[in-house]
Design a protein around this motif. Structure first.
Motif, PDB file in Angstrom:
ATOM      1  N   LEU A   8       3.627   7.852  -7.716  1.00  0.00           N
ATOM      2  CA  LEU A   8       4.511   8.099  -6.348  1.00  0.00           C
ATOM      3  C   LEU A   8       4.449   6.875  -5.402  1.00  0.00           C
ATOM      4  O   LEU A   8       3.668   6.420  -5.167  1.00  0.00           O
ATOM      5  N   GLY A   9       5.686   6.424  -5.172  1.00  0.00           N
ATOM      6  CA  GLY A   9       5.623   5.213  -4.117  1.00  0.00           C
ATOM      7  C   GLY A   9       5.540   5.696  -2.694  1.00  0.00           C
ATOM      8  O   GLY A   9       5.368   6.919  -2.413  1.00  0.00           O
ATOM      9  N   PRO A  10       5.574   4.829  -1.596  1.00  0.00           N
ATOM     10  CA  PRO A  10       5.256   5.201  -0.329  1.00  0.00           C
ATOM     11  C   PRO A  10       6.367   6.171   0.204  1.00  0.00           C
ATOM     12  O   PRO A  10       7.635   6.116  -0.292  1.00  0.00           O
ATOM     13  N   GLY A  11       6.165   7.158   1.028  1.00  0.00           N
ATOM     14  CA  GLY A  11       7.330   7.998   1.426  1.00  0.00           C
ATOM     15  C   GLY A  11       8.262   7.248   2.650  1.00  0.00           C
ATOM     16  O   GLY A  11       7.785   6.397   2.893  1.00  0.00           O
ATOM     17  N   ASN A  12       9.371   7.922   2.567  1.00  0.00           N
ATOM     18  CA  ASN A  12      10.534   7.538   3.665  1.00  0.00           C
ATOM     19  C   ASN A  12       9.364   7.365   4.861  1.00  0.00           C
ATOM     20  O   ASN A  12       9.371   8.182   5.409  1.00  0.00           O
ATOM     21  N   GLY A  13       9.715   6.370   5.617  1.00  0.00           N
ATOM     22  CA  GLY A  13       9.059   5.909   7.015  1.00  0.00           C
ATOM     23  C   GLY A  13       7.641   5.911   6.958  1.00  0.00           C
ATOM     24  O   GLY A  13       7.072   5.532   8.024  1.00  0.00           O
ATOM     25  N   GLU A  14       7.075   5.852   5.815  1.00  0.00           N
ATOM     26  CA  GLU A  14       5.519   5.648   5.661  1.00  0.00           C
ATOM     27  C   GLU A  14       5.231   4.306   6.053  1.00  0.00           C
ATOM     28  O   GLU A  14       5.903   3.275   5.402  1.00  0.00           O
ATOM     29  N   GLU A  15       4.461   3.956   6.900  1.00  0.00           N
ATOM     30  CA  GLU A  15       4.011   2.579   7.079  1.00  0.00           C
ATOM     31  C   GLU A  15       3.059   2.087   5.920  1.00  0.00           C
ATOM     32  O   GLU A  15       2.352   2.731   5.373  1.00  0.00           O
ATOM     33  N   SER A  58       0.681  -1.153  -0.071  1.00  0.00           N
ATOM     34  CA  SER A  58      -0.075   0.042  -0.185  1.00  0.00           C
ATOM     35  C   SER A  58       0.807   1.326   0.155  1.00  0.00           C
ATOM     36  O   SER A  58       2.176   1.256   0.040  1.00  0.00           O
ATOM     37  N   GLY A  59       0.250   2.484  -0.229  1.00  0.00           N
ATOM     38  CA  GLY A  59       0.847   3.613   0.104  1.00  0.00           C
ATOM     39  C   GLY A  59       1.284   4.328  -1.172  1.00  0.00           C
ATOM     40  O   GLY A  59       2.085   5.304  -1.243  1.00  0.00           O
ATOM     41  N   TYR A  60       0.857   3.989  -2.202  1.00  0.00           N
ATOM     42  CA  TYR A  60       1.140   4.529  -3.675  1.00  0.00           C
ATOM     43  C   TYR A  60       0.302   5.770  -4.167  1.00  0.00           C
ATOM     44  O   TYR A  60      -1.048   5.288  -3.455  1.00  0.00           O
ATOM     45  N   THR A  84      -1.285  -6.515  -2.031  1.00  0.00           N
ATOM     46  CA  THR A  84      -1.470  -5.974  -3.348  1.00  0.00           C
ATOM     47  C   THR A  84      -2.257  -4.692  -3.404  1.00  0.00           C
ATOM     48  O   THR A  84      -3.515  -5.135  -3.054  1.00  0.00           O
ATOM     49  N   THR A  85      -1.783  -3.848  -4.223  1.00  0.00           N
ATOM     50  CA  THR A  85      -2.731  -2.715  -4.495  1.00  0.00           C
ATOM     51  C   THR A  85      -2.770  -2.392  -6.186  1.00  0.00           C
ATOM     52  O   THR A  85      -1.751  -2.790  -6.533  1.00  0.00           O
ATOM     53  N   CYS A  86      -3.745  -1.738  -6.603  1.00  0.00           N
ATOM     54  CA  CYS A  86      -3.838  -1.271  -7.831  1.00  0.00           C
ATOM     55  C   CYS A  86      -3.913  -0.027  -8.105  1.00  0.00           C
ATOM     56  O   CYS A  86      -5.256   0.611  -8.396  1.00  0.00           O
ATOM     57  N   PRO A  87      -3.251   0.967  -7.942  1.00  0.00           N
ATOM     58  CA  PRO A  87      -3.463   2.496  -7.987  1.00  0.00           C
ATOM     59  C   PRO A  87      -3.848   3.013  -9.250  1.00  0.00           C
ATOM     60  O   PRO A  87      -3.286   2.506 -10.212  1.00  0.00           O
ATOM     61  N   TYR A  88      -4.941   3.509  -9.351  1.00  0.00           N
ATOM     62  CA  TYR A  88      -5.540   4.055 -10.635  1.00  0.00           C
ATOM     63  C   TYR A  88      -6.305   5.393 -10.193  1.00  0.00           C
ATOM     64  O   TYR A  88      -6.547   5.851  -9.248  1.00  0.00           O
TER      65      TYR A  88
END
Length: 81
Positions: free
Chosen positions: A50-57, A27-29, A62-66
């Protein structure tokens, strides 16, 4: 949604621009719109994943960002940059 896609469709006077980035392992995208503009002969759109930020939990799921952009239908082609 599992595979990346870029598609448009028209419905009731609106244009829908759909952009998907396929399966991601966590997750986190998120997706940002870098550019969306009108030229004399096309609607141009440029997005970025954009990927998960530094330190982001994140969850190991599996996620499918759209994203779907809804615009007034101008009867012009869409160019994905």
């Amino acid at each position: 949604k599992a595979a990346p896609f870029k598609v448009t469709y028209e419905d009731e006077g609106y244009l829908y621009i759909c952009i998907g980035y396929g399966e991601q392992k966590t997750s986190g995208y998120s997706i940002i719109v870098e550019d969306l503009y009108l030229t004399s002969n096309a609607i141009c759109v440029n997005t970025e994943l954009l990927g998960p930020g530094n330190g982001e939990e994140t969850a190991a799921a599996t996620t499918c960002p759209y994203m779907v952009l809804k615009l007034e239908n101008l009867n012009m082609p869409v160019v994905f940059e």
